[in-house]
Motif scaffolding. Structure first.
Motif, PDB file in Angstrom:
ATOM      1  N   PRO A   1      -3.259   8.490   5.845  1.00  0.00           N
ATOM      2  CA  PRO A   1      -3.417   9.416   4.654  1.00  0.00           C
ATOM      3  C   PRO A   1      -4.679  10.276   4.668  1.00  0.00           C
ATOM      4  O   PRO A   1      -5.588   9.670   4.640  1.00  0.00           O
TER       5      PRO A   1
ATOM      6  N   TRP B   1       1.667  10.849  -0.249  1.00  0.00           N
ATOM      7  CA  TRP B   1       1.040   9.931  -1.089  1.00  0.00           C
ATOM      8  C   TRP B   1       0.654  10.321  -2.595  1.00  0.00           C
ATOM      9  O   TRP B   1       0.229  11.714  -2.607  1.00  0.00           O
TER      10      TRP B   1
ATOM     11  N   VAL C   1      -4.369   5.329  -3.125  1.00  0.00           N
ATOM     12  CA  VAL C   1      -3.007   5.841  -3.382  1.00  0.00           C
ATOM     13  C   VAL C   1      -1.756   5.005  -3.013  1.00  0.00           C
ATOM     14  O   VAL C   1      -1.828   4.018  -2.318  1.00  0.00           O
ATOM     15  N   GLU C   2      -0.702   5.448  -3.398  1.00  0.00           N
ATOM     16  CA  GLU C   2       0.694   4.843  -3.105  1.00  0.00           C
ATOM     17  C   GLU C   2       1.783   5.807  -2.599  1.00  0.00           C
ATOM     18  O   GLU C   2       1.763   7.209  -2.806  1.00  0.00           O
ATOM     19  N   ALA C   3       2.701   5.344  -1.745  1.00  0.00           N
ATOM     20  CA  ALA C   3       3.504   6.328  -1.235  1.00  0.00           C
ATOM     21  C   ALA C   3       4.431   7.039  -2.209  1.00  0.00           C
ATOM     22  O   ALA C   3       4.732   6.105  -3.245  1.00  0.00           O
TER      23      ALA C   3
ATOM     24  N   HIS D   1      -1.066  13.280   2.683  1.00  0.00           N
ATOM     25  CA  HIS D   1      -0.013  12.923   3.673  1.00  0.00           C
ATOM     26  C   HIS D   1      -0.530  12.051   4.886  1.00  0.00           C
ATOM     27  O   HIS D   1      -1.611  12.302   5.243  1.00  0.00           O
TER      28      HIS D   1
ATOM     29  N   LEU E   1      -5.848   1.290   1.408  1.00  0.00           N
ATOM     30  CA  LEU E   1      -5.594   2.892   0.884  1.00  0.00           C
ATOM     31  C   LEU E   1      -6.452   3.338  -0.150  1.00  0.00           C
ATOM     32  O   LEU E   1      -6.279   4.027  -1.120  1.00  0.00           O
TER      33      LEU E   1
END
Length: 191
Positions: free
Chosen positions: A74, A95, A105-107, A127, A160
């Motif tokens: 990401p 994200w 971040v999370e999807a 992304h 992440l």
């Protein structure tokens, strides 16, 4: 036939008429409607790499060639972008920052881009990109600014968590993709 100089001129004119990606996307959509012409004009992808096609303070155009099964962690651009696919496929995972931890971040969604697609990305998009097929993917990436001067972030693949973009790490990722590509085709040739 795809003419790079005309494509650059068309993107410059679109940007002059509207500083958003709207008109640039229309240029890319028209161009990607004949992906074979783009492929002929740019040439068949030979290895994973990023080729600088045009670079100015307000516009950067790259030919990004993703290695088979290659993934980029990401990251953000800090400017709008338009991605046009002329060969292969590019899968994007989008994200979002966590509300309780803005550095993580999370999807939040995904989009698969195939030959002929032209996809806009907003200024704040985060992304990751994967080429999920066992061959090279070619894509024109247009950015509404100086892609190389932007202070960008990337997120660690495991935690992440956000950190500064490491250009050397990105270059290594393309080198590793080329090594894997060579090994794959040596094995295929030996069989």
């Amino acid at each position: 036939m795809f003419d790079l100089e005309q494509f650059i001129a068309d993107c410059r004119a679109a940007l002059a008429a509207d500083s958003s990606q709207k008109l640039v996307r229309e240029v890319v959509e028209r161009t990607m409607s004949d992906p074979n012409a783009v492929l002929k004009g740019i040439g068949e992808p030979k290895c994973a790499e990023v080729q600088k096609l045009y670079h100015a303070p307000d516009l950067t155009i790259l030919n990004v060639i993703w290695g088979p099964m290659m993934t980029i962690m990401p990251h953000n651009h800090q400017m709008w972008a338009v991605i046009g696919i002329y060969s292969g496929r590019e899968d994007n995972v989008f994200w979002r920052r966590l509300p309780d931890n803005q550095n993580r971040v999370e999807a939040a969604g995904a989009r698969s881009l195939c030959v002929g697609d032209a996809e806009p990305l907003g200024h704040n998009i985060i992304h990751s990109v994967t080429n999920p097929i066992p061959r090279l993917t070619g894509a024109i990436h247009i950015y509404g600014g100086d892609f190389f001067a932007a202070h960008r972030s990337e997120w660690d693949a495991e935690t992440l968590m956000e950190g500064p973009m490491d250009g050397k790490k990105a270059v290594r990722r393309f080198e590793e993709a080329n090594e894997m590509y060579e090994r794959f085709y040596r094995v295929q040739a030996a069989q």
